[in-house]
Design an enzyme around this catalytic site. Structure first.
Site, PDB file in Angstrom:
ATOM      1  N   ARG A 288       0.672  -1.201  -0.424  1.00  0.00           N
ATOM      2  CA  ARG A 288      -0.085   0.022   0.063  1.00  0.00           C
ATOM      3  C   ARG A 288       0.668   1.536  -0.129  1.00  0.00           C
ATOM      4  O   ARG A 288       0.660   2.359  -0.899  1.00  0.00           O
ATOM      5  CB  ARG A 288      -0.552   0.076   1.104  1.00  0.00           C
ATOM      6  CG  ARG A 288      -1.860   1.198   1.655  1.00  0.00           C
ATOM      7  CD  ARG A 288      -2.624   1.381   2.754  1.00  0.00           C
ATOM      8  NE  ARG A 288      -3.556   0.060   3.614  1.00  0.00           N
ATOM      9  CZ  ARG A 288      -4.268  -0.582   2.734  1.00  0.00           C
ATOM     10  NH1 ARG A 288      -4.943  -0.153   2.118  1.00  0.00           N
ATOM     11  NH2 ARG A 288      -4.773  -2.205   3.942  1.00  0.00           N
ATOM     12  N   ARG A 325     -13.391  -1.482  -1.351  1.00  0.00           N
ATOM     13  CA  ARG A 325     -13.419  -1.481   0.132  1.00  0.00           C
ATOM     14  C   ARG A 325     -14.130   0.093   1.163  1.00  0.00           C
ATOM     15  O   ARG A 325     -14.315  -0.570   2.202  1.00  0.00           O
ATOM     16  CB  ARG A 325     -11.398  -0.174   0.251  1.00  0.00           C
ATOM     17  CG  ARG A 325     -10.099  -1.030  -0.459  1.00  0.00           C
ATOM     18  CD  ARG A 325      -8.778  -0.576  -0.501  1.00  0.00           C
ATOM     19  NE  ARG A 325      -8.551  -0.535   1.200  1.00  0.00           N
ATOM     20  CZ  ARG A 325      -8.674   0.107   1.529  1.00  0.00           C
ATOM     21  NH1 ARG A 325      -9.066   1.677   1.356  1.00  0.00           N
ATOM     22  NH2 ARG A 325      -8.111   0.256   2.910  1.00  0.00           N
ATOM     23  N   TYR A 329     -14.527  -2.782   4.271  1.00  0.00           N
ATOM     24  CA  TYR A 329     -14.373  -2.143   5.529  1.00  0.00           C
ATOM     25  C   TYR A 329     -14.028  -0.835   6.244  1.00  0.00           C
ATOM     26  O   TYR A 329     -13.411  -0.555   6.555  1.00  0.00           O
ATOM     27  CB  TYR A 329     -12.881  -2.955   5.941  1.00  0.00           C
ATOM     28  CG  TYR A 329     -11.939  -3.431   4.978  1.00  0.00           C
ATOM     29  CD1 TYR A 329     -10.970  -4.672   4.513  1.00  0.00           C
ATOM     30  CD2 TYR A 329     -11.236  -1.812   4.186  1.00  0.00           C
ATOM     31  CE1 TYR A 329     -10.593  -4.671   4.113  1.00  0.00           C
ATOM     32  CE2 TYR A 329     -10.152  -2.238   3.101  1.00  0.00           C
ATOM     33  CZ  TYR A 329      -9.652  -3.730   3.345  1.00  0.00           C
ATOM     34  OH  TYR A 329      -8.979  -4.126   2.134  1.00  0.00           O
ATOM     35  N   CYS A 356     -26.127  -2.815  -7.715  1.00  0.00           N
ATOM     36  CA  CYS A 356     -26.628  -2.676  -7.266  1.00  0.00           C
ATOM     37  C   CYS A 356     -27.194  -3.954  -5.912  1.00  0.00           C
ATOM     38  O   CYS A 356     -26.746  -4.585  -4.876  1.00  0.00           O
ATOM     39  CB  CYS A 356     -28.136  -3.982  -8.469  1.00  0.00           C
ATOM     40  SG  CYS A 356     -28.355  -3.442  -9.344  1.00  0.00           S
ATOM     41  N   GLU A 357     -26.283  -2.497  -4.935  1.00  0.00           N
ATOM     42  CA  GLU A 357     -26.223  -2.838  -3.481  1.00  0.00           C
ATOM     43  C   GLU A 357     -26.494  -1.257  -2.688  1.00  0.00           C
ATOM     44  O   GLU A 357     -25.631  -0.539  -3.125  1.00  0.00           O
ATOM     45  CB  GLU A 357     -24.679  -3.644  -3.652  1.00  0.00           C
ATOM     46  CG  GLU A 357     -24.496  -5.004  -3.787  1.00  0.00           C
ATOM     47  CD  GLU A 357     -24.835  -5.728  -2.891  1.00  0.00           C
ATOM     48  OE1 GLU A 357     -25.320  -5.947  -1.885  1.00  0.00           O
ATOM     49  OE2 GLU A 357     -25.598  -6.942  -3.415  1.00  0.00           O
TER      50      GLU A 357
HETATM   51  C1  LIG Z   1       2.498 -10.783   4.494  1.00  0.00           C
HETATM   52  C2  LIG Z   1       1.801  -9.294   3.658  1.00  0.00           C
HETATM   53  N1  LIG Z   1       3.477  -8.692   3.919  1.00  0.00           N
HETATM   54  C3  LIG Z   1       2.621  -7.324   2.952  1.00  0.00           C
HETATM   55  C4  LIG Z   1       1.446  -6.960   2.889  1.00  0.00           C
HETATM   56  C5  LIG Z   1       1.271  -5.726   1.983  1.00  0.00           C
HETATM   57  O1  LIG Z   1       0.444  -4.973   3.233  1.00  0.00           O
HETATM   58  P1  LIG Z   1       0.804  -3.262   2.726  1.00  0.00           P
HETATM   59  O2  LIG Z   1      -0.151  -3.094   1.884  1.00  0.00           O
HETATM   60  O3  LIG Z   1      -0.382  -2.512   3.925  1.00  0.00           O
HETATM   61  O4  LIG Z   1       1.935  -2.727   3.402  1.00  0.00           O
HETATM   62  C6  LIG Z   1       0.484  -7.845   3.389  1.00  0.00           C
HETATM   63  C7  LIG Z   1      -0.650  -7.304   2.627  1.00  0.00           C
HETATM   64  O5  LIG Z   1      -2.237  -7.686   3.131  1.00  0.00           O
HETATM   65  C8  LIG Z   1       0.453  -9.425   3.945  1.00  0.00           C
HETATM   66  O6  LIG Z   1      -0.051 -10.464   3.793  1.00  0.00           O
END
Ligand SMILES: Cc1ncc(COP(=O)(O)O)c(C=O)c1O
Length: 430
Positions: A288, A325, A329, A356-357
């Site tokens: 992310r 997303r 959540y 349709c939600e």
């Molecule tokens: C094993 C593992 N590594 C890395 C990540 C990456 O996380 P982020 O995108 O929050 O940096 C994830 C995300 O779910 C993960 O499951």
């Protein structure tokens, strides 16, 4: 400046977003190459170039395409994949196999086989059953593969339950009970078919606090020491996972990578100076934080429904199919009307999708300057877990992806066509 306003129009990495919407259609994912590279450079400055024996493995689940693989390869990072599909994309992009690691709590036999056949760098093993499968396959193929064990360090974090992965009650990883973890490790150390490197943990996602990382680190350091004492074995790799938080809305305090990395590395160096064990290679797996803020989604405003005294809905031509997303959540986002970027924002509106939600709401109660049908709405920080989680619900088409860089734009994933929707249908006599 990645985000700018010129003549009342929102520009992204030098590109007029209204022109992008007209040229490529909407909904449209737009990625700023400069923003991705800035994040990579930040990681190089505070991690790769600052410490010896460290690696970054980009968590490709955040956003994966052939073009993205090329950026990550060029930046010298490794790639974390979690399925045969992600591995396939990486291999098709000719990403160096030895820089790929395979994660996942239920890897299919076929996925493990694919990983071994292609000589990928590491498999992060999630269960004893998986170790059995790997050993069997390696025996048949006369191969040996490097592995780490993913552990659940038993840390609870402040994030949505669905993205908290390090607590004991989790489907991911191996619990640290003595009678569970040590037999695995002993077997791996003595195995003819695997090269046991060490441990991996990932405590969750969208974190703004470094304390849970430090707690999880402490647990894994204790384990490394215990392994040395029990088996006289030096762990050579420790993977701290990803999870660094980004800016979605005002309340998110995006910290620099160094806020997480510095105290972690300080503690690691301190620990390995104290104990008689060489410091293992340290790996992080950000997803992310590399692509999240680099992506925006452009939509065209359609119908607008004002319910007197209740709420005004502004419908756009995408929704939960291109960004699940908020529905999944309660994720929060910000955005603007790209063609009215400087107009004063008076009233609150709710941006909803076309699915349709009733839960197909992208942003609740955002202040906007009088939206009208045909406006282009730009939603920010949609670069992670939007394209990769997109679906064809209601047979909506997956949007195109465009990369922008200093005023230039290039299509990197084409929009799905109606024909793509039936490409796998098998039916006689139509
Ligand atoms: C094993 C593992 N590594 C890395 C990540 C990456 O996380 P982020 O995108 O929050 O940096 C994830 C995300 O779910 C993960 O499951």
């Amino acid at each position: 400046m990645i985000k700018e306003v010129k003549n009342n129009v929102f520009y992204f990495d030098g590109c007029n977003t209204v022109e992008l919407a007209n040229k490529y259609g909407t909904p449209l994912y737009v990625y700023s190459e400069n923003d991705i590279i800035d994040k990579c450079n930040e990681l190089k400055n505070c991690f790769i170039n600052k410490f010896n024996d460290v690696r970054v493995a980009y968590a490709s689940k955040a956003f994966l395409s052939l073009y993205m693989c090329k950026i990550i390869e060029r930046e010298g990072f490794c790639l974390d994949v979690v399925s045969g599909g992600e591995l396939y994309v990486a291999l098709k992009a000719k990403f160096p196999a030895d820089r790929i690691e395979l994660n996942g709590n239920n890897k299919l036999v076929s996925e493990i086989e694919m990983a071994i056949d292609n000589n990928i760098g590491r498999i992060i093993v999630d269960s004893l059953n998986e170790l059995d499968i790997i050993e069997k396959i390696c025996k048949i193929k006369n191969k040996k593969i490097s592995i780490l064990f993913r552990i659940t360090p038993g840390v609870n974090i402040k994030s949505h339950d669905y993205i908290a992965t390090g607590k004991k009650d989790s489907k991911f990883g191996i619990p640290l009970d003595e009678d569970v973890i040590f037999p695995y490790v002993e077997r791996a150390i003595n195995s003819e078919y695997v090269n046991f490197l060490g441990f991996h943990f990932h405590i969750g996602s969208q974190l703004h606090d470094n304390k849970p990382y430090l707690i999880a680190l402490e647990t894994s350091l204790k384990l490394v020491k215990e392994i040395k004492e029990r088996y006289n074995f030096n762990v050579t790799e420790l993977n701290l996972g990803g999870g660094f938080g980004i800016h979605y809305v005002e309340a998110d305090n995006r910290r620099p990578f160094s806020y997480f990395i510095d105290p972690l590395m300080k503690r690691i160096e301190e620990f390995f100076n104290e104990v008689d064990i060489p410091r293992p290679i340290i790996v992080i797996e950000p997803g992310r934080s590399i692509v999240g803020e680099a992506g925006i989604t452009l939509y065209t405003v359609g119908s607008i429904k004002a319910i007197k005294g209740v709420r005004s809905y502004v419908s756009v031509d995408g929704g939960m199919t291109d960004n699940i997303r908020p529905a999944l959540y309660n994720a929060n986002y910000e955005g603007i009307i790209a063609n009215k970027a400087n107009n004063s924002k008076k009233d609150k509106f709710t941006i909803c999708g076309k699915c349709c939600e009733s839960g197909d709401i992208l942003i609740k109660d955002i202040k906007l300057p009088g939206p009208e049908t045909g406006d282009v709405f730009a939603m920010f920080s949609t670069g992670a877990y939007c394209f990769s989680m997109a679906s064809n619900y209601n047979k909506n088409l997956l949007p195109a992806v465009v990369i922008v860089n200093n005023g230039k734009s290039e299509l990197i994933v084409r929009r799905q066509s109606f024909d793509d929707l039936i490409i796998n249908d098998v039916v006689d006599n139509i």
